[in-house]
Design an enzyme around this catalytic site. Structure first.
Site, PDB file in Angstrom:
ATOM      1  N   ASP A   6      -1.270  -0.804  -2.804  1.00  0.00           N
ATOM      2  CA  ASP A   6      -0.164  -1.104  -3.706  1.00  0.00           C
ATOM      3  C   ASP A   6       0.771   0.102  -3.842  1.00  0.00           C
ATOM      4  OD1 ASP A   6       0.820  -3.145  -5.664  1.00  0.00           O
ATOM      5  OD2 ASP A   6       0.519  -1.499  -7.078  1.00  0.00           O
TER       6      ASP A   6
ATOM      7  N   GLU B 161       1.918  -1.769   1.011  1.00  0.00           N
ATOM      8  CA  GLU B 161       2.984  -2.518   0.356  1.00  0.00           C
ATOM      9  C   GLU B 161       4.241  -1.656   0.328  1.00  0.00           C
ATOM     10  OE1 GLU B 161       4.349  -4.487  -3.889  1.00  0.00           O
ATOM     11  OE2 GLU B 161       3.234  -2.607  -3.783  1.00  0.00           O
TER      12      GLU B 161
ATOM     13  N   ASP C  42       3.507 -12.079  -7.399  1.00  0.00           N
ATOM     14  CA  ASP C  42       4.665 -11.403  -7.989  1.00  0.00           C
ATOM     15  C   ASP C  42       5.947 -12.222  -7.925  1.00  0.00           C
ATOM     16  OD1 ASP C  42       3.408  -9.026  -8.769  1.00  0.00           O
ATOM     17  OD2 ASP C  42       3.598  -8.163  -6.770  1.00  0.00           O
TER      18      ASP C  42
END
Length: 584
Positions: free
Chosen positions: A327, A356, A423
């Site tokens: 992340d 990411e 998300d």
């Protein structure tokens, strides 16, 4: 010839080792400017009485976007070393382009040319082979299935009894996933990407309290170990999500910092601008965005680095996970990621490391850090064309061509191609709940280069706008599932598995785009097979003329109908219909 538009550099996505004996060379030129490009190449040490010995080979135009053409060639230098330049031809002239500029004749000195000094096998970008054949399924554990009510968190709500909120719980757990693995096998996926499973306060678990412990609402470590074994027994790989950029508010070192301030032994674990610690209005320490409950970790500190590297190793060695999704990966220093890769690959050589990153990621994709990144430029182009319908067919082809030129081909083959996630709004909602549009989206995604990911429930028509709407409980009542959509995705996954050219074994190329009808044609081809895709992304019936100049016997794979495709035959498509022809 517009020389200002011509671009090449002998590294990254313009010159790279595709495998241990093959070099790919690319060059960019102004769109529709050149009629021919040839690569002038040879061994720098191969000289005769006539001078340096080289060859000239035609490069293929691999694609175009709104501004540029891209040309590519694959060559196998016998001694793994190379000097090269480009012969560029338009309707008026031919020039030679090398590292030292433009010439009317090829320079005689090899040092005037671009150099690929030596193809060292250890430098080849080497992502795990299994990823190329993997279709991922993203699971948000709290919302997938509740298999063990005895471990429900306090205040848990009956499954799907109300809309999701940022702070409510429905009791999804590992036992629920185990009970549904045969469903996933039936669908046809062979990889699971879990959002964070580590101990945390929230339902999303991105606010890690302890990276070495599983959140008790999901189960214990023995249950997780059994989950991994059950997945592997079914041929399913497992990837975990880790947040190494920042911790959660209740992470023990951060709590110690809040308690003891500048006297805390953990004060250098974080980026503190001033003491005493202040959370409002703006934190006096670095955070993810400006969120005070997500303090940024100092990954340059040796104790932090060791702790996080131990995390990377532990879950592989103890539980045999197959990969890490990282992340906010672009906000962590490169030195840490280089060390992380060494630790992870030492624990499991073919582990998959996915970052990411939303923007150009070439600095992380040179073989020393990540195997891939989440392919958000792909996501954006697909959603804009199909779901939102706010770009033209030509603009879509330009965007996708640009996506393919961003990175080397061996990077593209393992790029993580997602449509939506925890998300974002779900694809069916973005497409105004037009299921036929979603079918086209799945057709394009699952026939594109890379490793695709399906967000849980999309295959049965789940909806949801934004967070938390996109985090609804998985629908398990078959009467509420869209079984037709499920069958469509299932069929596409079967085709991707059974026909190699449907997936990563076929080169992708747009054949035709039609802005007036909002339709596209593209092909996937290798030396053995060719697939032709014809897609009508409009609410009208569309007639398209096939570009083939000879008669082909073909099979339309979605209907399994055998057909004969004649030169310039007209194909009629219903609104939002796609056809896939296997040329035989």
């Amino acid at each position: 010839m517009l020389k200002e538009a011509i671009y090449h550099r002998p590294k990254n996505n313009f010159a790279y080792a595709y495998d241990k004996e093959t070099v790919h060379i690319r060059i960019r030129t102004k769109k529709d400017d050149l009629t021919r490009v040839r690569l002038q190449h040879g061994d720098p040490y191969y000289w005769t009485e006539d001078g340096w010995q080289y060859q000239l080979e035609d490069m293929e135009k691999s694609g175009s976007d709104s501004l540029f053409d891209y040309w590519v060639i694959a060559i196998k230098p016998p001694h793994r070393r190379l000097r090269y330049g480009f012969e560029l031809t338009d309707e008026k002239e031919t020039v030679y382009f090398t590292e030292k500029g433009y010439f009317e004749e090829p320079p005689g000195e090899t040092n005037d040319h671009f150099s690929f000094p030596f193809l060292n096998p250890i430098d080849v970008f080497d992502a795990p082979d299994w990823v190329r054949d993997t279709v991922w399924y993203q699971i948000f554990p709290e919302r997938f299935a509740n298999g063990d009510p005895s471990i429900n968190p306090e205040g848990v709500l009956p499954w799907a009894s109300t809309e999701p909120k940022p702070d409510n719980f429905f009791g999804g757990d590992f036992e629920g996933v185990i009970q549904k693995l045969d469903y996933l096998v039936d669908l046809g996926i062979n990889g699971i990407y879990f959002t964070p499973i580590f101990k945390a306060r929230s339902n999303h678990k991105y606010d890690t309290i302890d990276y070495m412990e599983i959140d008790p609402q999901f189960g214990d470590k023995e249950t997780f170990r059994r989950l991994i074994k059950e997945c592997h027994n079914r041929g399913i790989r497992v990837m975990l999500d880790a947040v190494f950029n920042h911790s959660g508010y209740y992470f023990e070192p951060f709590q110690d910092l809040l308690k003891h301030g500048e006297h805390s032994k953990y004060k250098d674990w974080f980026h503190i601008r001033e003491f005493p610690i202040q959370e409002e209005p703006i934190p006096s320490y670095d955070t993810f965005a400006y969120v005070p409950s997500m303090p940024k970790l100092n990954t340059e500190h040796p104790e932090v680095r060791k702790y996080l590297l131990d995390v990377g190793r532990y879950w592989i060695e103890e539980f045999d996970i197959d990969g890490w999704r990282l992340d906010v990966a672009n906000e962590v220093d490169h030195a840490f990621w280089r060390e992380f890769r060494k630790v992870v690959k030492d624990a499991k050589e073919d582990a998959y490391i996915l970052g990411e990153i939303w923007h150009d990621s070439m600095p992380w994709l040179q073989g020393d850090q990540f195997d891939a990144v989440m392919n958000y430029p792909f996501t954006s182009g697909v959603l804009q064309f199909f779901a939102e319908q706010n770009i033209s067919a030509k603009d879509f082809s330009n965007k996708i061509t640009n996506v393919l030129q961003l990175y080397p081909e061996n990077v593209n083959e393992v790029s993580f191609n997602l449509l939506d996630s925890h998300d974002t709004s779900r694809i069916l909602s973005i497409a105004n709940e037009n299921k036929d549009v979603v079918k086209l989206i799945f057709l394009f995604q699952l026939s594109f280069i890379g490793t695709p990911c399906i967000y849980y429930g999309d295959e049965v028509g789940m909806t949801g706008l934004g967070d938390p709407g996109c985090r609804k409980c998985m629908v398990w009542d078959k009467e509420k599932q869209d079984l037709d959509l499920f069958s469509h995705v299932q069929k596409l996954l079967t085709l991707r598995k059974e026909i190699s050219v449907f997936g990563n074994d076929g080169a992708f190329r747009f054949i035709k785009t039609d802005d007036a009808t909002n339709s596209i044609m593209y092909e996937k081809a290798n030396a053995q097979q060719k697939l032709l895709f014809v897609i009508n992304n409009s609410e009208h019936h569309v007639t398209q003329v096939l570009p083939n100049a000879e008669t082909y016997n073909a099979k339309e794979l979605l209907t399994e109908e055998n057909v004969q495709l004649n030169p310039y035959e007209e194909i009629t498509l219903n609104p939002y219909e796609g056809k896939v022809y296997l040329i035989q």
